[in-house]
Design a protein around this motif. Structure first.
Motif, PDB file in Angstrom:
ATOM      1  N   THR A  13       0.691  -1.193   0.128  1.00 18.81           N
ATOM      2  CA  THR A  13      -0.159  -0.088   0.052  1.00 18.81           C
ATOM      3  C   THR A  13       0.765   1.335   0.018  1.00 18.81           C
ATOM      4  OG1 THR A  13      -1.765  -1.032   1.317  1.00 18.81           O
ATOM      5  CG2 THR A  13      -1.931   1.247   1.226  1.00 18.81           C
ATOM      6  N   MET A  14       2.025   1.315   0.862  1.00 17.37           N
ATOM      7  CA  MET A  14       2.831   2.534   0.736  1.00 17.37           C
ATOM      8  C   MET A  14       3.342   2.885  -0.414  1.00 17.37           C
ATOM      9  SD  MET A  14       5.791   1.181   3.404  1.00 17.37           S
ATOM     10  CE  MET A  14       6.745   2.502   3.610  1.00 17.37           C
ATOM     11  N   HIS A  15       3.777   2.002  -1.120  1.00 16.44           N
ATOM     12  CA  HIS A  15       4.587   2.210  -2.522  1.00 16.44           C
ATOM     13  C   HIS A  15       3.419   2.583  -3.301  1.00 16.44           C
ATOM     14  CE1 HIS A  15       8.059  -0.593  -0.858  1.00 16.44           C
ATOM     15  NE2 HIS A  15       8.118   0.968  -0.454  1.00 16.44           N
ATOM     16  N   MET A  16       2.285   1.935  -3.429  1.00 13.53           N
ATOM     17  CA  MET A  16       1.279   2.483  -4.376  1.00 13.53           C
ATOM     18  C   MET A  16       0.904   3.810  -4.219  1.00 13.53           C
ATOM     19  SD  MET A  16      -0.193   1.476  -7.135  1.00 13.53           S
ATOM     20  CE  MET A  16       0.018  -0.328  -7.332  1.00 13.53           C
ATOM     21  N   ASN A  17       0.459   4.052  -2.983  1.00  9.80           N
ATOM     22  CA  ASN A  17       0.312   5.484  -2.402  1.00  9.80           C
ATOM     23  C   ASN A  17       1.198   6.444  -2.931  1.00  9.80           C
ATOM     24  OD1 ASN A  17      -2.416   5.865  -1.361  1.00  9.80           O
ATOM     25  ND2 ASN A  17      -1.789   4.148   0.262  1.00  9.80           N
ATOM     26  N   LEU A  18       2.589   6.144  -2.657  1.00  8.45           N
ATOM     27  CA  LEU A  18       3.675   7.058  -3.169  1.00  8.45           C
ATOM     28  C   LEU A  18       3.350   7.588  -4.770  1.00  8.45           C
ATOM     29  CD1 LEU A  18       6.260   8.617  -2.772  1.00  8.45           C
ATOM     30  CD2 LEU A  18       7.542   6.594  -2.913  1.00  8.45           C
ATOM     31  N   LEU A  19       3.133   6.580  -5.558  1.00  7.41           N
ATOM     32  CA  LEU A  19       2.938   6.884  -6.843  1.00  7.41           C
ATOM     33  C   LEU A  19       1.692   7.879  -7.046  1.00  7.41           C
ATOM     34  CD1 LEU A  19       3.669   3.776  -9.004  1.00  7.41           C
ATOM     35  CD2 LEU A  19       5.198   5.600  -8.255  1.00  7.41           C
ATOM     36  N   LEU A  20       0.519   7.580  -6.196  1.00  7.50           N
ATOM     37  CA  LEU A  20      -0.868   8.217  -6.498  1.00  7.50           C
ATOM     38  C   LEU A  20      -0.486   9.396  -5.920  1.00  7.50           C
ATOM     39  CD1 LEU A  20      -3.206   5.499  -5.429  1.00  7.50           C
ATOM     40  CD2 LEU A  20      -2.702   6.285  -7.824  1.00  7.50           C
ATOM     41  N   ASP A  21       0.475   9.762  -4.898  1.00  9.10           N
ATOM     42  CA  ASP A  21       0.710  11.078  -4.411  1.00  9.10           C
ATOM     43  C   ASP A  21       1.285  11.879  -5.457  1.00  9.10           C
ATOM     44  OD1 ASP A  21      -0.813  10.473  -1.896  1.00  9.10           O
ATOM     45  OD2 ASP A  21       1.021   9.961  -0.893  1.00  9.10           O
ATOM     46  N   LEU A  22       2.277  11.377  -6.190  1.00 11.00           N
ATOM     47  CA  LEU A  22       2.875  12.185  -7.029  1.00 11.00           C
ATOM     48  C   LEU A  22       2.263  12.578  -8.305  1.00 11.00           C
ATOM     49  CD1 LEU A  22       6.577  10.154  -6.995  1.00 11.00           C
ATOM     50  CD2 LEU A  22       5.923  12.453  -6.607  1.00 11.00           C
ATOM     51  N   ILE A  23       0.896  12.016  -8.449  1.00 10.75           N
ATOM     52  CA  ILE A  23       0.011  12.369  -9.691  1.00 10.75           C
ATOM     53  C   ILE A  23      -0.819  13.597  -9.451  1.00 10.75           C
ATOM     54  CG2 ILE A  23      -1.734  11.347 -11.267  1.00 10.75           C
ATOM     55  CD1 ILE A  23      -0.843   8.684 -10.795  1.00 10.75           C
ATOM     56  N   GLU A  24      -0.815  13.880  -8.085  1.00 10.32           N
ATOM     57  CA  GLU A  24      -1.618  14.869  -7.685  1.00 10.32           C
ATOM     58  C   GLU A  24      -1.327  16.329  -8.177  1.00 10.32           C
ATOM     59  OE1 GLU A  24      -4.152  14.490  -5.693  1.00 10.32           O
ATOM     60  OE2 GLU A  24      -4.117  12.876  -4.531  1.00 10.32           O
ATOM     61  N   GLN A  59       4.300  14.541 -12.888  1.00 11.92           N
ATOM     62  CA  GLN A  59       3.003  13.524 -13.163  1.00 11.92           C
ATOM     63  C   GLN A  59       3.349  12.688 -14.477  1.00 11.92           C
ATOM     64  OE1 GLN A  59       0.638  17.254 -13.601  1.00 11.92           O
ATOM     65  NE2 GLN A  59      -0.531  16.771 -11.645  1.00 11.92           N
ATOM     66  N   SER A  60       3.877  13.196 -15.491  1.00 11.85           N
ATOM     67  CA  SER A  60       3.999  12.386 -16.580  1.00 11.85           C
ATOM     68  C   SER A  60       4.942  11.289 -16.365  1.00 11.85           C
ATOM     69  CB  SER A  60       4.427  13.137 -17.705  1.00 11.85           C
ATOM     70  OG  SER A  60       3.638  14.233 -18.141  1.00 11.85           O
ATOM     71  N   ALA A  61       6.041  11.517 -15.478  1.00 11.96           N
ATOM     72  CA  ALA A  61       6.781  10.271 -15.182  1.00 11.96           C
ATOM     73  C   ALA A  61       6.334   9.310 -14.556  1.00 11.96           C
ATOM     74  CB  ALA A  61       8.187  10.953 -14.728  1.00 11.96           C
ATOM     75  N   THR A  62       5.592   9.995 -13.488  1.00 18.34           N
ATOM     76  CA  THR A  62       4.904   8.962 -12.589  1.00 18.34           C
ATOM     77  C   THR A  62       3.651   8.130 -13.149  1.00 18.34           C
ATOM     78  OG1 THR A  62       4.890  10.580 -10.836  1.00 18.34           O
ATOM     79  CG2 THR A  62       3.391   8.833 -10.437  1.00 18.34           C
ATOM     80  N   ILE A  63       3.027   8.602 -14.022  1.00 18.86           N
ATOM     81  CA  ILE A  63       2.007   7.875 -14.824  1.00 18.86           C
ATOM     82  C   ILE A  63       2.544   6.798 -15.685  1.00 18.86           C
ATOM     83  CG2 ILE A  63       0.200   7.985 -16.563  1.00 18.86           C
ATOM     84  CD1 ILE A  63      -0.165  10.954 -15.756  1.00 18.86           C
ATOM     85  N   ILE A  64       3.863   6.968 -16.083  1.00 22.00           N
ATOM     86  CA  ILE A  64       4.623   5.812 -16.986  1.00 22.00           C
ATOM     87  C   ILE A  64       5.033   4.810 -15.908  1.00 22.00           C
ATOM     88  CG2 ILE A  64       6.491   5.515 -18.503  1.00 22.00           C
ATOM     89  CD1 ILE A  64       6.256   8.371 -19.530  1.00 22.00           C
ATOM     90  N   THR A  65       5.482   5.397 -15.147  1.00 20.76           N
ATOM     91  CA  THR A  65       6.025   4.409 -13.943  1.00 20.76           C
ATOM     92  C   THR A  65       4.702   3.612 -13.462  1.00 20.76           C
ATOM     93  OG1 THR A  65       7.564   5.913 -13.129  1.00 20.76           O
ATOM     94  CG2 THR A  65       7.353   4.008 -11.580  1.00 20.76           C
ATOM     95  N   LEU A  66       3.680   4.048 -13.253  1.00 19.28           N
ATOM     96  CA  LEU A  66       2.373   3.380 -12.688  1.00 19.28           C
ATOM     97  C   LEU A  66       2.300   2.343 -13.641  1.00 19.28           C
ATOM     98  CD1 LEU A  66       0.383   3.311 -10.676  1.00 19.28           C
ATOM     99  CD2 LEU A  66      -1.187   4.888 -11.966  1.00 19.28           C
ATOM    100  N   VAL A  67       2.104   2.514 -15.051  1.00 21.25           N
ATOM    101  CA  VAL A  67       1.834   1.561 -16.027  1.00 21.25           C
ATOM    102  C   VAL A  67       2.898   0.412 -15.988  1.00 21.25           C
ATOM    103  CG1 VAL A  67       1.780   1.253 -18.573  1.00 21.25           C
ATOM    104  CG2 VAL A  67       0.808   3.491 -17.832  1.00 21.25           C
TER     105      VAL A  67
END
Length: 302
Positions: A138-149, A157-165
């Motif tokens: 949870t903590m690591h997924m939340n870190l990515l979601l926080d970076l999209i805010e 935001q763009s780099a985070t979305i690619i990382t999320l994919v």
């Protein structure tokens, strides 16, 4: 390789931006050496350059290795073996560094380091897919979601979305964690925000295309036969995603962070269309129509 990783990890774990930047460069250099071939010792004459005429920059740039060639490359095999354990796993070291950089956000200097760290996480997950198990926590997924805010800059935001994919690719258990943490709400809210820049909206559209593709029911697992046969059980991949999530629990925050364990169940495209339609009514049909018309993923929805 261990000595280089040790130096890089020491720098990454420091609270000094300059040292962190150096650590990121060291990791980048290691990954580059794995992904690039050595310069050819033979004649400069090649089929693409029959007269041996090429620019100095082209002659000095080693060619990229073909992905299929990596499995037989000794450096890559050693790298992959090291990544199977907690001690030398790069992704696991980059995530706390990323978290520290986020806490120091609001500064252009740190934003560049955040983007660099995200790029490296993408590379490590692609070279060592079993490391994706970290994002079932949870903590690591939340870190990515926080970076999209919206508070973050468009580059982050763009780099985070690619990382999320990359983190969700072929990992249904990670996708279920993303959904339970209201990841779709985060994505669609940013998509609907009139202040979201065009580049980020393009990445968000790509993410939605990706999300609406069929899932592959595969979970990263450790190889049953480790090189050396030492039989130790301390490797990163010896633990299931559910055990990892249960061991570290959930913290407080504005999203629902109560996820204690993730399900690896595969959802149908129809079910995911229903999820997206909750937040973007009427848009999901247009997205699926685009997927069917332009076939950006090889027409797998047709």
């Amino acid at each position: 390789m261990e000595s280089l990783l040790s130096l890089a990890f020491d720098n990454l774990s420091s609270y000094d931006g300059i040292k962190i930047k150096k650590g990121l460069k060291q990791v980048e250099g290691l990954l580059a050496q794995i992904c690039l071939s050595s310069p050819r010792p033979s004649s400069r004459q090649t089929p693409a350059d029959p007269l041996g005429i090429q620019s100095s920059s082209e002659s000095q740039r080693p060619p990229r290795k073909v992905l299929a060639d990596l499995s037989s490359d000794p450096a890559f095999r050693e790298f992959f073996k090291l990544q199977d354990g907690f001690e030398w796993n790069i992704a696991q070291r980059l995530l706390p560094t990323l978290d520290w950089l986020v806490a120091r956000g609001g500064d252009g200097q740190y934003d560049l380091l955040i983007v660099n760290a995200l790029d490296l996480i993408q590379g490590v997950l692609l070279l060592h897919p079993p490391s994706k198990v970290l994002f079932s926590r949870t903590m690591h997924m939340n870190l990515l979601l926080d970076l999209i805010e919206p508070v973050n800059c468009p580059a982050v935001q763009s780099a985070t979305i690619i990382t999320l994919v990359v983190a969700l690719l072929d990992c249904p258990q990670n996708t279920r964690v993303f959904e339970r943490l209201d990841g779709l709400l985060t994505i669609t809210s940013l998509f609907k925000d009139p202040d979201t820049v065009r580049e980020v909206k393009f990445r968000l559209t790509e993410f939605l295309y990706f999300y609406l593709t069929p899932e592959t029911p595969s979970i990263p697992k450790a190889s049953s036969s480790n090189q050396g046969g030492n039989g130790n059980n301390n490797g990163l991949l010896q633990r299931s995603p559910s055990k990892l999530v249960g061991a570290f629990g959930a913290g407080g925050g504005k999203r629902d962070r109560s996820v204690s364990e993730s399900s690896g169940a595969v959802l149908s495209v129809e079910t995911k269309k229903h999820y997206v339609d909750r937040y973007l009514p009427g848009v999901v049909d247009l997205l699926v129509k685009d997927l069917d018309t332009y076939k950006p993923f090889g027409g797998i929805l047709s």
